[in-house]
Write an enzyme that holds these catalytic residues in place. Structure first.
Site, PDB file in Angstrom:
ATOM      1  N   CYS A  32      54.759  42.076  49.784  1.00  0.00           N
ATOM      2  CA  CYS A  32      54.677  41.011  48.799  1.00  0.00           C
ATOM      3  C   CYS A  32      56.102  40.481  48.613  1.00  0.00           C
ATOM      4  O   CYS A  32      56.975  41.220  48.153  1.00  0.00           O
ATOM      5  CB  CYS A  32      54.109  41.608  47.509  1.00  0.00           C
ATOM      6  SG  CYS A  32      54.061  40.449  46.131  1.00  0.00           S
TER       7      CYS A  32
ATOM      8  N   CYS B 204      53.100  36.815  32.405  1.00  0.00           N
ATOM      9  CA  CYS B 204      53.798  37.261  33.612  1.00  0.00           C
ATOM     10  C   CYS B 204      55.269  37.525  33.297  1.00  0.00           C
ATOM     11  O   CYS B 204      55.952  36.680  32.723  1.00  0.00           O
ATOM     12  CB  CYS B 204      53.675  36.187  34.689  1.00  0.00           C
ATOM     13  SG  CYS B 204      54.619  36.556  36.184  1.00  0.00           S
TER      14      CYS B 204
ATOM     15  N   GLU C   9      62.736  40.901  43.765  1.00  0.00           N
ATOM     16  CA  GLU C   9      62.022  42.132  44.060  1.00  0.00           C
ATOM     17  C   GLU C   9      61.010  41.908  45.188  1.00  0.00           C
ATOM     18  O   GLU C   9      60.436  40.827  45.322  1.00  0.00           O
ATOM     19  CB  GLU C   9      61.316  42.637  42.794  1.00  0.00           C
ATOM     20  CG  GLU C   9      62.328  42.852  41.669  1.00  0.00           C
ATOM     21  CD  GLU C   9      61.763  43.544  40.435  1.00  0.00           C
ATOM     22  OE1 GLU C   9      62.570  43.910  39.580  1.00  0.00           O
ATOM     23  OE2 GLU C   9      60.536  43.719  40.334  1.00  0.00           O
TER      24      GLU C   9
ATOM     25  N   CYS D 123      54.317  31.274  32.845  1.00  0.00           N
ATOM     26  CA  CYS D 123      52.997  31.810  32.481  1.00  0.00           C
ATOM     27  C   CYS D 123      53.219  32.931  31.473  1.00  0.00           C
ATOM     28  O   CYS D 123      54.060  33.805  31.664  1.00  0.00           O
ATOM     29  CB  CYS D 123      52.266  32.327  33.720  1.00  0.00           C
ATOM     30  SG  CYS D 123      51.987  31.023  34.932  1.00  0.00           S
TER      31      CYS D 123
ATOM     32  N   CYS E 103      51.291  43.309  39.994  1.00  0.00           N
ATOM     33  CA  CYS E 103      51.228  41.861  39.793  1.00  0.00           C
ATOM     34  C   CYS E 103      51.764  41.500  38.415  1.00  0.00           C
ATOM     35  O   CYS E 103      51.333  42.065  37.407  1.00  0.00           O
ATOM     36  CB  CYS E 103      49.787  41.371  39.853  1.00  0.00           C
ATOM     37  SG  CYS E 103      48.966  41.730  41.383  1.00  0.00           S
TER      38      CYS E 103
ATOM     39  N   CYS F 147      61.358  32.418  37.890  1.00  0.00           N
ATOM     40  CA  CYS F 147      60.286  31.437  38.036  1.00  0.00           C
ATOM     41  C   CYS F 147      60.329  30.503  36.839  1.00  0.00           C
ATOM     42  O   CYS F 147      60.611  30.927  35.721  1.00  0.00           O
ATOM     43  CB  CYS F 147      58.924  32.136  38.080  1.00  0.00           C
ATOM     44  SG  CYS F 147      57.548  31.018  38.420  1.00  0.00           S
TER      45      CYS F 147
HETATM   46  N1  SAH Z   1      53.564  31.979  41.237  1.00  0.00           N
HETATM   47  C1  SAH Z   1      52.504  32.387  42.130  1.00  0.00           C
HETATM   48  C2  SAH Z   1      52.841  33.672  42.812  1.00  0.00           C
HETATM   49  C3  SAH Z   1      52.824  34.896  41.925  1.00  0.00           C
HETATM   50  S1  SAH Z   1      51.464  35.821  42.467  1.00  0.00           S
HETATM   51  C4  SAH Z   1      51.195  32.435  41.376  1.00  0.00           C
HETATM   52  O1  SAH Z   1      51.215  32.347  40.171  1.00  0.00           O
HETATM   53  O2  SAH Z   1      50.151  32.524  42.007  1.00  0.00           O
HETATM   54  C5  SAH Z   1      51.244  36.964  41.291  1.00  0.00           C
HETATM   55  C6  SAH Z   1      49.814  37.022  40.780  1.00  0.00           C
HETATM   56  O3  SAH Z   1      49.824  37.940  39.696  1.00  0.00           O
HETATM   57  C7  SAH Z   1      49.368  35.688  40.204  1.00  0.00           C
HETATM   58  O4  SAH Z   1      48.000  35.501  40.390  1.00  0.00           O
HETATM   59  C8  SAH Z   1      49.678  35.885  38.742  1.00  0.00           C
HETATM   60  O5  SAH Z   1      48.960  35.023  37.927  1.00  0.00           O
HETATM   61  C9  SAH Z   1      49.288  37.326  38.552  1.00  0.00           C
HETATM   62  N2  SAH Z   1      49.868  37.930  37.368  1.00  0.00           N
HETATM   63  C10 SAH Z   1      50.932  37.519  36.663  1.00  0.00           C
HETATM   64  N3  SAH Z   1      51.147  38.331  35.612  1.00  0.00           N
HETATM   65  C11 SAH Z   1      50.202  39.285  35.667  1.00  0.00           C
HETATM   66  C12 SAH Z   1      49.915  40.426  34.861  1.00  0.00           C
HETATM   67  N4  SAH Z   1      50.649  40.730  33.811  1.00  0.00           N
HETATM   68  N5  SAH Z   1      48.860  41.179  35.238  1.00  0.00           N
HETATM   69  C13 SAH Z   1      48.114  40.886  36.323  1.00  0.00           C
HETATM   70  N6  SAH Z   1      48.354  39.835  37.123  1.00  0.00           N
HETATM   71  C14 SAH Z   1      49.375  39.035  36.784  1.00  0.00           C
END
Ligand code: SAH
Length: 350
Positions: free
Chosen positions: A100, A114, A87, A111, A327, A107
């Site tokens: 973005c 996410c 996406e 986490c 995000c 991935c």
């Molecule tokens: N893998 C990289 C790139 C992804 S960036 C990283 O983790 O930085 C996406 C951003 O959104 C990251 O800061 C991630 O932690 C955040 N993110 C993930 N899930 C989210 C959620 N449910 N709500 C808000 N931010 C989230």
């Protein structure tokens, strides 16, 4: 077959062998500076356009295109060769237009909060596949010019290190984008941050911190069990020292988990010596994580608390929630081969 954005100037020269020399410059300008498709390079004779278009592959197929925020946010689901999907999100603001991009299909970082992490890893993207996302978005943004690229889509950019570095390099050298306009976000792959610092690339680094004590961070970001907060702080310090650039921490505010006064103190203490900026993200809902985001009043209070502790903080404007484009919500789930890869076999010590 290689795609248009995989090719170097020399590759184009070889493809255009026998044509007048200025053709290379024409196609190069059209692709890298004018955001055009080969089919739209009308300064080239039609037959040549057709020949070039058939000499390169089209790496992305649009599966779905959705809009929200009254058209200011657009999300594409693209199918890659082999069927995996990724996406890409385009966001238009008054002062900038940002895309973005995804660097991996899925991935492996897992986490908990996410959606991409919940779904597991499928495969690495190629340089051409990441760049094709940038230019598809740029064409869609026209007549406005795409100004910013953030590596914050699906995947962990530093777990696809050579591709991320090459894409940044090409966007800088070939499209003329500067460090302020290129942001790589990482979950905190400490050795890769140190290696990146030494590359001398023009880019802004954002680290997804989310917790500044190891117990909580181990839960939210499993990679922390491998590179804990002390190890990560060393890498961040190396980044700041080597690049002299401001670092930022991303912090998704989760109700009762990392929005407490204790979390505030821990974060302030962690960010202060690194002079890091904190970007607060209201937690976006995902199917696999049932905890709530912090209420708006707590988000505001947390920000004020950071400022009071001398830490610069901003709240990220949420875009695209209604189309699962915000995000942490990116999870194209149309690939049956998607699988979960154990953490240990994924990240290498670099
Ligand atoms: N893998 C990289 C790139 C992804 S960036 C990283 O983790 O930085 C996406 C951003 O959104 C990251 O800061 C991630 O932690 C955040 N993110 C993930 N899930 C989210 C959620 N449910 N709500 C808000 N931010 C989230």
């Amino acid at each position: 077959m290689l795609s248009a954005y995989d090719l170097t100037r020399d590759d184009w020269a070889a493809l255009l062998d026998g044509e007048p020399a200025f053709r290379v410059e024409q196609i190069w300008r059209a692709l890298w500076l004018e955001d055009r498709d080969i089919a739209d390079v009308t300064t080239l004779p039609k037959a040549l356009r057709a020949r070039l278009a058939s000499a390169v592959s089209e790496p992305l197929t649009v599966v779905r295109e959705v809009e929200s925020d009254r058209g200011a946010t657009k999300k594409w689901v693209f199918a890659l060769e082999g069927g995996a999907t990724v996406e890409t999100v385009l966001m238009a603001y008054d002062d900038r237009v940002t895309v973005c991009v995804s660097t991996q299909a899925g991935c492996a970082m897992a986490c908990s909060f996410c959606a991409t992490g919940q779904a597991g890893f499928t495969r690495q993207l190629t340089v051409g596949e990441v760049l094709a996302q940038v230019f598809a978005a740029a064409r869609s943004a026209a007549p406005r010019r795409l100004s910013n690229v953030v590596f914050m889509g699906m995947g962990e950019p530093l777990a696809n290190y050579p591709v991320t570095v090459e894409v940044v390099r090409r966007l800088h050298e070939w499209r003329g984008m500067s460090a302020r306009h290129l942001t790589v976000s990482t979950v905190g792959v400490a050795p890769a941050i140190e290696r990146l610092a030494a590359e001398g690339l023009p880019l802004t680094l954002a680290v997804s911190l989310h917790a500044a004590n190891d117990v909580t961070r181990n839960e939210l970001v499993p990679l922390n069990r491998r590179y804990n907060l002390d190890r990560l702080a060393r890498a961040c310090a190396a980044w700041v020292e080597t690049t002299s650039r401001r670092l930022s921490f991303e912090w998704a505010l989760i109700d009762g988990v990392n929005d407490t006064d204790q979390a505030l103190d821990e974060l302030a203490e962690y960010a202060r010596p690194l002079r890091a900026h904190v970007n607060l993200i209201p937690l976006n809902p995902t199917p696999g994580y049932l905890v709530m985001g912090s209420p708006p009043a707590r988000v505001a209070a947390f920000r004020a608390g950071l400022e009071a502790r001398g830490i610069n903080a901003t709240v990220r404007q949420t875009r695209g929630r209604s189309i699962d484009a915000a995000c942490g919500q990116l999870a194209a789930v149309t690939n049956p081969k998607r699988r979960r890869v154990p953490l240990a076999s994924q990240s290498s010590d670099r």
